[in-house]
Design an enzyme around this catalytic site. Structure first.
Site, PDB file in Angstrom:
ATOM      1  N   TYR A  45       0.855  -1.198   0.000  1.00  0.00           N
ATOM      2  CA  TYR A  45       0.000   0.000   0.000  1.00  0.00           C
ATOM      3  C   TYR A  45       0.882   1.235   0.000  1.00  0.00           C
ATOM      4  CZ  TYR A  45      -4.968  -0.893   0.308  1.00  0.00           C
ATOM      5  OH  TYR A  45      -6.262  -1.188  -0.005  1.00  0.00           O
ATOM      6  N   GLU A  47      -0.498   4.767  -0.456  1.00  0.00           N
ATOM      7  CA  GLU A  47      -1.267   6.003  -0.611  1.00  0.00           C
ATOM      8  C   GLU A  47      -0.379   7.218  -0.364  1.00  0.00           C
ATOM      9  OE1 GLU A  47      -3.306   3.559   1.262  1.00  0.00           O
ATOM     10  OE2 GLU A  47      -5.393   4.148   0.844  1.00  0.00           O
ATOM     11  N   ASP A 191      -7.061  13.923 -24.645  1.00  0.00           N
ATOM     12  CA  ASP A 191      -7.076  12.507 -24.276  1.00  0.00           C
ATOM     13  C   ASP A 191      -6.471  11.758 -25.461  1.00  0.00           C
ATOM     14  OD1 ASP A 191      -7.589   9.841 -23.854  1.00  0.00           O
ATOM     15  OD2 ASP A 191      -9.603  10.146 -23.057  1.00  0.00           O
ATOM     16  N   THR A 217      -4.200   6.478 -21.474  1.00  0.00           N
ATOM     17  CA  THR A 217      -4.015   5.148 -20.904  1.00  0.00           C
ATOM     18  C   THR A 217      -2.629   4.670 -21.329  1.00  0.00           C
ATOM     19  OG1 THR A 217      -5.198   4.304 -22.816  1.00  0.00           O
ATOM     20  CG2 THR A 217      -6.423   4.445 -20.760  1.00  0.00           C
ATOM     21  N   LYS A 220      -2.457   0.968 -24.601  1.00  0.00           N
ATOM     22  CA  LYS A 220      -2.884   0.924 -26.009  1.00  0.00           C
ATOM     23  C   LYS A 220      -1.622   1.002 -26.886  1.00  0.00           C
ATOM     24  CE  LYS A 220      -7.585   2.581 -25.206  1.00  0.00           C
ATOM     25  NZ  LYS A 220      -7.723   3.219 -23.871  1.00  0.00           N
ATOM     26  N   ARG A 226      -1.896  -2.109 -18.033  1.00  0.00           N
ATOM     27  CA  ARG A 226      -3.121  -1.320 -17.882  1.00  0.00           C
ATOM     28  C   ARG A 226      -2.872  -0.228 -16.850  1.00  0.00           C
ATOM     29  NH1 ARG A 226      -6.815  -4.003 -20.909  1.00  0.00           N
ATOM     30  NH2 ARG A 226      -8.297  -2.333 -20.632  1.00  0.00           N
TER      31      ARG A 226
HETATM   32  N1  DSN Z   1     -12.410   1.021 -24.193  1.00  0.00           N
HETATM   33  C1  DSN Z   1     -11.466   1.899 -24.857  1.00  0.00           C
HETATM   34  C2  DSN Z   1     -11.489   1.729 -26.328  1.00  0.00           C
HETATM   35  O1  DSN Z   1     -11.753   0.622 -26.760  1.00  0.00           O
HETATM   36  O2  DSN Z   1     -11.239   2.664 -27.072  1.00  0.00           O
HETATM   37  C3  DSN Z   1     -11.653   3.298 -24.464  1.00  0.00           C
HETATM   38  O3  DSN Z   1     -12.036   3.395 -23.142  1.00  0.00           O
END
Ligand code: DSN
Length: 436
Positions: A45, A47, A191, A217, A220, A226
């Site tokens: 943990y 925090e 974003d 994120t 990707k 993740r």
């Molecule tokens: N779920 C993601 C996507 O497939 O683009 C975005 O949150």
């Protein structure tokens, strides 16, 4: 210890090896990133932030999180980084919590134009219910309609404008967004979850010179674990020197407890890998592969939203066949060994649940080392499955449910699809999940 979970994990790994993945928001992480995800970092943990934790024993974790921050600062050329958001949606929520008060106006691209739910989709999302959402759309060429963005901004005076997408195949013009944000004195948030890898790989203009806050994120095109990163630019910090501490506080105690330290370590590794010259080659190959795929599909008579792509993804528009075909085609493709996701098209005549499009992209197959020859083969398989699967949805809730049940049962034993699957598997097995 034996547990069926391990068998299921093995089945999932075999599925990934055997099939062709075209979901543009997915990727395979490197073995090095994978190595840290299963370590004892998950037990701790932490925090708080490096040097200011609520728990003892964070000497090593502090170093890991600081490295993740420092590497991303260097990679993007920004003065502030937060890597604690558990994923993209909480990261966007934290940004809104930091910059806005309930009832303030948020502007984002509508879902059917390729926008994301967390950018103010009305009624069903936190951002759309707590804030006052205003959504912009696309022009006749399926590009962001900047005249409309400007008109809506002047009329509604948003506190925050989002420049970000989840199913948009074209380059984002951050400079144009900036001009409009400046006219109404709005925060500009990018974003870039889908395109981060392209930005750091030199295949998409960077939002850093134009935006105040950037969210991405990390799993990707960035090819990390993740998770998510929130960046604040010099421009953003000049506007509010407390911006960084507002974002920190929005994450914890605002929204989250302890960070996922194994993911933070994975983000640090992915950031280092993104600095290597080979990452530029990867980003270029993603875009080159998408170009080949788009051209082959269009040569095969398949319509793409906006007639092409400039990034890693494209959206097939099935309305020339019949509306609401996305569900059937996505299922038939899965039987044929190619997994993608059904998606809305601009001015969707169906619904988000039964949409008329299919979103496909090249990050996964490029990570496996596939190139132009494979893109041509995959596109021709998609075209063949499309032509084979032109079975429109009936009207009526019950009729649809019954139709789809029969459709799936028939597709599962459809020899045409199963023959393609055999060819797909034979090709896919020649490629590793992550080509170094
Ligand atoms: N779920 C993601 C996507 O497939 O683009 C975005 O949150």
């Amino acid at each position: 210890m034996s547990d069926v979970i391990f068998d299921l994990v093995a089945q999932e790994e075999q599925r990934l090896i055997d099939l062709v993945g075209l979901i543009p928001s997915e990727n395979h992480f490197s073995p090095e990133v994978g190595k840290v995800l299963g370590t004892s970092l998950s037990s701790k943990y932490s925090e708080g932030y490096p040097g200011r934790r609520y728990y003892e024993g964070n000497q090593v974790i502090d170093q890991i999180e600081t490295l993740a921050q420092d590497r991303l600062k260097e990679l993007f050329g920004v003065p502030y980084v937060n890597v604690q958001a558990h994923s993209g949606s909480p990261a966007n929520t934290a940004i809104q919590f930091a910059l806005m008060e309930p009832g303030d106006t948020i502007m984002g691209l509508a879902l059917s134009g390729g926008g994301h739910l967390t950018h103010g989709h009305p009624k069903v999302t936190f951002s759309g219910r707590v804030m006052n959402p205003v959504q912009y759309g696309l022009d006749a060429n399926a590009r962001i309609d900047f005249d409309q963005v400007r008109e809506l901004a002047l009329e509604h005076k948003p506190k925050v404008i989002y420049a970000g997408t989840t199913a948009y195949p074209f380059v984002l013009d951050f400079a144009k967004f900036r001009e409009i944000a400046d006219e109404v004195d709005a925060w500009l948030v990018a974003d870039i979850s889908h395109i981060t890898g392209l930005v750091v790989g030199g295949q998409h203009p960077s939002p850093v010179p134009h935006c105040d806050v950037i969210m991405s994120t990390t799993h990707k095109t960035f090819r990390g674990p993740r998770g998510a990163m929130i960046l604040a630019t010099e421009r953003g910090l000049a506007r509010d020197p407390k911006l960084g501490s507002k974002i920190n506080t929005a994450i914890i105690p605002g929204l989250q407890g302890g960070p996922h330290n194994a993911s933070v370590a994975g983000i640090a590794i992915a950031a280092k890998q993104a600095m290597e010259p080979s990452f530029k080659d990867y980003a270029k190959a993603v875009v080159d592969n998408a170009q080949v795929m788009a051209k082959t599909l269009m040569d095969e008579g398949i319509k793409l939203v906006g007639d092409g792509t400039e990034n890693h993804l494209m959206v097939v528009d099935y309305t020339p066949y019949s509306p609401s075909l996305g569900t059937q085609i996505a299922y038939a493709l899965d039987v044929a060994g190619i997994y993608a996701n059904r998606n809305t098209v601009p001015d969707e005549p169906g619904s988000p649940f039964y949409p008329s499009g299919l979103r496909i992209g090249t990050p996964l197959v490029t990570t496996r080392g596939m190139g132009a020859d494979e893109m041509v083969k995959i596109s021709k398989w998609i075209a063949a499955v499309t032509k084979h699967t032109n079975q429109p949805l009936p009207d009526g809730k019950k009729e649809r449910r019954d139709f789809l049940k029969d459709f799936r049962t028939n597709a599962d034993k459809d020899e045409f699809l199963l023959n393609i699957r055999a060819e797909v598997v034979e090709m896919a097995r020649q490629f590793p999940l992550f080509k170094a």
